[in-house]
Design a protein around this motif. Structure first.
Motif, short mmCIF file in Angstrom:
data_model
loop_
_atom_site.label_atom_id
_atom_site.label_comp_id
_atom_site.label_asym_id
_atom_site.label_seq_id
_atom_site.Cartn_x
_atom_site.Cartn_y
_atom_site.Cartn_z
N THR A 61 0.64 -1.13 0.02
CA THR A 61 0.06 0.10 0.13
C THR A 61 0.85 1.22 0.05
O THR A 61 0.44 2.32 -0.33
CB THR A 61 -1.01 -0.04 1.36
OG1 THR A 61 -0.11 -0.16 2.37
CG2 THR A 61 -1.88 -1.14 1.17
N ALA A 62 2.14 1.22 0.42
CA ALA A 62 2.78 2.32 0.53
C ALA A 62 3.52 2.92 -0.87
O ALA A 62 3.63 1.97 -1.45
CB ALA A 62 3.93 2.22 1.43
N VAL A 63 3.53 4.04 -1.18
CA VAL A 63 4.22 4.76 -2.38
C VAL A 63 5.58 5.13 -2.06
O VAL A 63 5.92 5.57 -1.20
CB VAL A 63 3.33 5.99 -2.87
CG1 VAL A 63 3.22 5.65 -4.29
CG2 VAL A 63 2.23 6.22 -1.89
N GLY A 64 6.54 4.86 -3.04
CA GLY A 64 7.94 5.26 -2.68
C GLY A 64 8.65 4.67 -2.15
O GLY A 64 9.87 5.09 -1.44
#
Length: 101
Positions: A61-64
């Motif tokens: 779910t996290a970006v980057g």
């Protein structure tokens, strides 16, 4: 795809092994995994299975997130730092053995 909590710390040996085998992995910061654990379980108590699930959810779910690929420069600097620490420890031990009593 693998997700490793703390790939530059305690997870570094696993990250190195996966990288050597050509397997992609992402580095999940411990704070992010802990936040997911707290929000998903509600109690924040740690267990191996809860930790693994929270790291996986964070990775999905996290970006980057950074790649967990091994940085050869960091590996070399760590080796030099460890060697320096060993030399300093040996010198201090030798000096303490020769102190007048």
């Amino acid at each position: 795809m693998w997700a490793i909590e703390g790939a530059t710390g305690l997870g570094a040996p696993l990250a190195a092994r996966l990288s050597a085998d050509g397997i992609d992995a992402v580095d999940v910061p411990a704070r992010l995994a802990a936040r997911v654990l707290m929000l998903s379980t509600g109690h924040g108590r740690k267990s191996d299975s809860d930790d693994a699930i929270s790291v996986g959810i964070a990775a999905l779910t996290a970006v980057g997130l950074r790649s967990a690929a091994v940085d050869e420069t960091i590996t070399a600097l760590r080796a030099l730092t460890d060697h320096r620490d060993d030399v300093v420890r040996t010198r201090e031990h030798a000096l303490s053995d020769h102190q007048p009593r």
